[in-house]
Design a protein around this motif. Structure first.
Motif, PDB file in Angstrom:
ATOM      1  N   ALA A 104       0.836  -1.212   0.000  1.00 55.86           N
ATOM      2  CA  ALA A 104       0.000   0.000   0.000  1.00 55.86           C
ATOM      3  C   ALA A 104       0.867   1.256   0.000  1.00 55.86           C
ATOM      4  O   ALA A 104       0.539   2.250  -0.673  1.00 55.86           O
ATOM      5  CB  ALA A 104      -0.924  -0.016   1.217  1.00 55.86           C
ATOM      6  N   THR A 105       1.968   1.233   0.729  1.00 59.36           N
ATOM      7  CA  THR A 105       2.881   2.378   0.754  1.00 59.36           C
ATOM      8  C   THR A 105       3.470   2.622  -0.634  1.00 59.36           C
ATOM      9  O   THR A 105       3.506   3.764  -1.120  1.00 59.36           O
ATOM     10  CB  THR A 105       4.017   2.127   1.763  1.00 59.36           C
ATOM     11  N   ALA A 111       2.837   4.323  -7.171  1.00 59.36           N
ATOM     12  CA  ALA A 111       1.931   3.575  -8.055  1.00 59.36           C
ATOM     13  C   ALA A 111       2.600   2.318  -8.613  1.00 59.36           C
ATOM     14  O   ALA A 111       2.386   1.928  -9.774  1.00 59.36           O
ATOM     15  CB  ALA A 111       1.426   4.460  -9.193  1.00 59.36           C
ATOM     16  N   LYS A 112       3.422   1.687  -7.788  1.00 61.68           N
ATOM     17  CA  LYS A 112       4.126   0.451  -8.172  1.00 61.68           C
ATOM     18  C   LYS A 112       4.165  -0.497  -6.976  1.00 61.68           C
ATOM     19  O   LYS A 112       3.985  -0.086  -5.836  1.00 61.68           O
ATOM     20  CB  LYS A 112       5.567   0.753  -8.604  1.00 61.68           C
ATOM     21  N   HIS A 113       4.425  -1.789  -7.267  1.00 61.87           N
ATOM     22  CA  HIS A 113       4.703  -2.742  -6.208  1.00 61.87           C
ATOM     23  C   HIS A 113       6.138  -2.536  -5.714  1.00 61.87           C
ATOM     24  O   HIS A 113       6.992  -2.009  -6.449  1.00 61.87           O
ATOM     25  CB  HIS A 113       4.560  -4.184  -6.713  1.00 61.87           C
ATOM     26  N   PHE A 114       6.433  -3.036  -4.526  1.00 66.33           N
ATOM     27  CA  PHE A 114       7.790  -2.926  -3.962  1.00 66.33           C
ATOM     28  C   PHE A 114       8.828  -3.508  -4.915  1.00 66.33           C
ATOM     29  O   PHE A 114       9.886  -2.922  -5.130  1.00 66.33           O
ATOM     30  CB  PHE A 114       7.845  -3.654  -2.612  1.00 66.33           C
ATOM     31  N   PRO A 136       2.955   6.628   4.592  1.00 71.75           N
ATOM     32  CA  PRO A 136       2.106   7.459   5.468  1.00 71.75           C
ATOM     33  C   PRO A 136       1.653   6.708   6.717  1.00 71.75           C
ATOM     34  O   PRO A 136       1.452   5.501   6.698  1.00 71.75           O
ATOM     35  CB  PRO A 136       0.920   7.798   4.548  1.00 71.75           C
ATOM     36  N   ALA A 137       1.491   7.472   7.788  1.00 73.04           N
ATOM     37  CA  ALA A 137       1.157   6.901   9.091  1.00 73.04           C
ATOM     38  C   ALA A 137      -0.165   6.144   9.064  1.00 73.04           C
ATOM     39  O   ALA A 137      -0.333   5.161   9.791  1.00 73.04           O
ATOM     40  CB  ALA A 137       1.120   8.017  10.139  1.00 73.04           C
ATOM     41  N   SER A 138      -1.106   6.587   8.233  1.00 73.10           N
ATOM     42  CA  SER A 138      -2.415   5.926   8.193  1.00 73.10           C
ATOM     43  C   SER A 138      -2.293   4.466   7.746  1.00 73.10           C
ATOM     44  O   SER A 138      -3.064   3.611   8.188  1.00 73.10           O
ATOM     45  CB  SER A 138      -3.364   6.682   7.259  1.00 73.10           C
TER      46      SER A 138
END
Length: 200
Positions: A104-105, A111-114, A136-138
């Motif tokens: 998700a980060t 807009a990519k996978h790790f 992000p913290a969320s």
């Protein structure tokens, strides 16, 4: 990636005939590349492939695949954990939520996978997670980042350093059972132990 070793001609598997059947089966099974997963999804496995390769500085497919299969089996077979903080989720839950947060980060920021990120981006995110400062913290609110990093590090290293190819490279001669050590004093080696060949 080429690996340097002080034991270039040593092959621990050349001594397999001296192990009992059970030990031979366990060690030899580590050379087989399994491609199906019981716990990991395809995306999770590919995130881990990039993550584990970075942790050990090794891109060799057969070894990293073994690491992935080891982690998958560990997470799926329900075995207990040696130690876990009371406020940290069990490993399967921690890692699933952690891999979801990593993805998700990366999707949020790039807009990519790790596993699609540039090396420096992967390393930067890994460093942030190791320090508990990933944003992000969320996304990270329910994932203890440093505990996630340590768990993945432990699982990766225990698998990586149990692979026979790595044993040969670091000069580990494998299980001594049942033959045992005869020359046990400092500076002595049994005939089947690795000898330094390259000290450069």
């Amino acid at each position: 990636m080429s690996k340097t070793t002080h034991y270039p001609s040593y092959d621990v598997m050349s001594h397999a005939e001296h192990w009992d059947d059970h030990t031979q089966h366990i060690v030899t099974s580590r050379l087989i590349r399994e491609k199906s997963y019981s716990f990991l999804t395809t995306v999770e496995a590919e995130i881990l492939r990039a993550w584990c390769s970075k942790l050990v500085g090794d891109m060799r497919g057969e070894i990293i695949q073994y690491v992935l299969c080891h982690i998958d089996q560990t997470l799926s077979d329900g075995r207990g954990e040696g130690q876990r903080k009371p406020d940290v989720a069990p490993a399967p839950e921690l890692i699933r939520k952690g891999l979801k947060a990593i993805d998700a980060t990366c999707q949020s920021l790039h807009a990519k996978h790790f596993f699609e990120l540039e090396d420096y981006m992967q390393q930067g995110l890994m460093k942030d997670i190791s320090e508990g400062s990933a944003e992000p913290a969320s996304i990270w609110a329910s994932v203890p980042q440093q505990d996630l990093f340590k768990k993945l590090l432990n699982y990766t290293l225990e698998a990586y350093y149990s692979h026979p190819t790595v044993w040969s490279e670091i000069g580990y001669a494998g299980p001594a059972y049942p033959r045992g050590y005869i020359r046990a004093r400092a500076g002595q080696w049994d005939a089947w132990e690795a000898r330094l060949e390259n000290e450069s």
